[in-house]
Design an enzyme around this catalytic site. Structure first.
Site, mmCIF file in Angstrom:
data_model
loop_
_atom_site.group_PDB
_atom_site.id
_atom_site.type_symbol
_atom_site.label_atom_id
_atom_site.label_comp_id
_atom_site.label_asym_id
_atom_site.label_seq_id
_atom_site.Cartn_x
_atom_site.Cartn_y
_atom_site.Cartn_z
ATOM 1 N N HIS A 96 1.088 -43.409 -69.080
ATOM 2 C CA HIS A 96 0.236 -43.039 -70.208
ATOM 3 C C HIS A 96 -1.118 -43.734 -70.089
ATOM 4 C CE1 HIS A 96 3.857 -41.404 -71.878
ATOM 5 N NE2 HIS A 96 4.393 -42.586 -72.097
ATOM 6 N N GLU A 114 3.923 -48.172 -75.682
ATOM 7 C CA GLU A 114 5.195 -47.940 -76.358
ATOM 8 C C GLU A 114 6.175 -49.062 -76.039
ATOM 9 O OE1 GLU A 114 5.971 -44.105 -74.655
ATOM 10 O OE2 GLU A 114 7.131 -44.913 -72.992
ATOM 11 N N HIS A 171 6.849 -45.435 -65.591
ATOM 12 C CA HIS A 171 8.144 -45.609 -66.238
ATOM 13 C C HIS A 171 8.909 -44.291 -66.317
ATOM 14 C CE1 HIS A 171 5.454 -44.318 -69.493
ATOM 15 N NE2 HIS A 171 6.534 -43.752 -70.038
ATOM 16 N N ARG A 191 2.528 -36.761 -65.971
ATOM 17 C CA ARG A 191 3.764 -36.653 -65.198
ATOM 18 C C ARG A 191 3.446 -36.887 -63.726
ATOM 19 N NH1 ARG A 191 5.372 -31.604 -66.717
ATOM 20 N NH2 ARG A 191 6.298 -32.391 -68.618
#
Length: 314
Positions: A96, A114, A171, A191
Site C-alpha cells: 500500500h 494497517e 504483505h 497487487r
C-alpha cells in the site's frame, strides 16, 4: 445521554474468501465471503447503525453531520476502517502507498497503514511479511524475473499474534487465516503477485508492478512497536500499537471490568464470548460479531461476562 452505536457490517465477496465469518453469527449470501467491513465510512461500502436515535444512518453521514459524536475531530473523512478477513485461500501479495503517494496518484485517496490481529489460523499457517531485497535495483530485478521464492519473506503465525503493517510493507495473508484488521480509511491496494490465478471469466487479475516498485520500502525493516499488558480486576488490557494513525488494544474480560472512554471515539469489536455493557443505568448485550462505537464523552462504563474485544481509536 451518549449511547453506544452498534453497526451492521458490509460483506465483500472475494476470490479467496470462504464461510468462516459465519462463526461470528453473520448470515452470509456467498461461500466466498472474504471481508466483513465492520466500521466503514468508505464510499465502497458503509456500515449502518442498527440501534438508537441514529438507527439506519451510515457511519459516513454521522461523520459529516454529527461531528460532535467524534469529539469534533478535524478531517474530510472518518479516519479508520475495521475489517474481519477470512483468508480461505492465499491473498495476492500486496503493498500500500503512503498518504503523499496516494493523494497524487489515486485521486486524493488516503494511503494505507494497517495492522492485523490473528483471530484464528490453521496449524502451520503463515503469512508473507516483507522481502529480502537489499536495494531498489535488486527488488526490481527479482520482480521482473518472477523470483518470488527469493524475494518474499514468509513468517509462521499462531492465534493471538499481532502484526503492524506500515505503508510500503510487502504483505499477504495466507490460506487458513482469520484476522481483524484495523487500517486507515482507504481501499488503495497495489497487487504485486497473484499466483497466476484467473477470475470467474478466466482472466488474470490486474497487477500494479510499477506502482509497487515505487512504494515498497527497501530494505525491509521490521516495524518496532512496544506491546504493553496491564491486568486489573476482571480484565487484562494489552496495548498492541500506538502509532500516528491508530492505537489498538485487546481487552480480555472475566467477570466485571470498569473502563473509561475519553477518546474522540472508540471502536470495539467482540471477537469471542458474550457479555453486557452497562452505562448510565442502561444495559446492552454484547455477542461475538458485534461492533460497537462508543462516542466522545461516553465516559465511565462497565463490561461484564467472558469475552474478548479488540478496541481502537485515533
Amino acid at each position: 445521554m451518549a449511547q453506544p452505536l452498534f453497526f451492521e457490517p458490509v460483506f465483500k465477496e472475494r476470490i479467496w474468501g470462504g464461510t468462516h465469518l459465519q462463526e461470528f453469527g453473520y448470515k452470509l449470501t456467498s461461500d466466498q465471503t472474504g471481508e466483513c467491513w465492520a466500521f466503514s465510512a468508505h464510499p465502497n461500502g458503509q456500515s449502518i447503525v442498527r440501534n438508537g436515535e441514529y438507527k439506519g444512518r451510515t457511519l459516513g453521514s454521522l461523520w459529516e453531520e454529527h461531528r460532535e459524536l467524534f469529539g469534533n475531530l478535524k478531517g474530510d473523512r472518518f479516519p479508520l476502517l475495521t475489517k474481519i478477513l477470512d483468508a480461505n485461500r492465499d491473498l495476492s501479495v500486496q503493498v500500500h502507498p503512503d498518504d503523499t503517494y496516494a493523494k497524487t496518484n489515486e485521486n486524493g485517496e488516503l494511503g494505507k497503514t494497517e495492522c492485523w490481529y490473528i483471530i484464528d489460523c490453521a496449524e502451520g499457517a503463515e503469512l508473507i511479511f516483507g522481502h529480502h531485497a537489499e536495494t531498489k535495483e535488486e527488488l526490481s530485478r527479482l520482480i521482473d524475473e518472477g523470483e518470488w521464492g527469493s524475494l518474499l519473506r514468509h513468517v509462521k503465525i499462531a492465534k493471538g499474534d499481532f502484526f503492524y503493517v506500515p505503508s510500503g510493507t510487502v504483505h499477504a495473508l495466507c490460506e487458513g487465516t482469520v484476522v481483524l484488521e484495523t487500517q486507515q480509511n482507504s481501499d488503495t491496494t497495489y497487487r504485486l503477485y497473484d499466483y497466476d490465478r484467473t477470475d470467474a471469466e478466466g482472466n488474470l487479475r490486474e497487477l500494479h508492478l510499477e506502482k509497487s516498485k515505487d512504494v515498497i520500502t527497501v530494505p525491509h525493516a521490521l516495524p518496532q512497536v512496544e506491546m504493553r499488558a496491564d491486568t486489573k480486576e476482571g480484565k487484562k488490557v494489552t496495548q498492541f500499537v500506538k502509532e500516528a494513525f491508530f492505537t489498538v488494544f485487546k481487552w480480555e474480560i472475566q467477570g466485571e471490568a470498569a473502563f473509561e472512554q475519553n477518546e474522540p471515539f472508540l471502536l470495539c469489536s467482540v471477537i469471542e464470548g458474550e457479555g453486557i455493557l452497562m452505562h448510565e443505568g442502561e444495559t446492552y448485550p454484547l455477542e461475538k460479531g458485534d461492533h460497537v462505537l462508543l462516542p466522545a464523552d461516553f465516559g465511565a462504563f462497565l463490561v461484564s461476562g467472558q469475552l474478548e474485544i479488540i478496541a481502537a481509536h485515533v
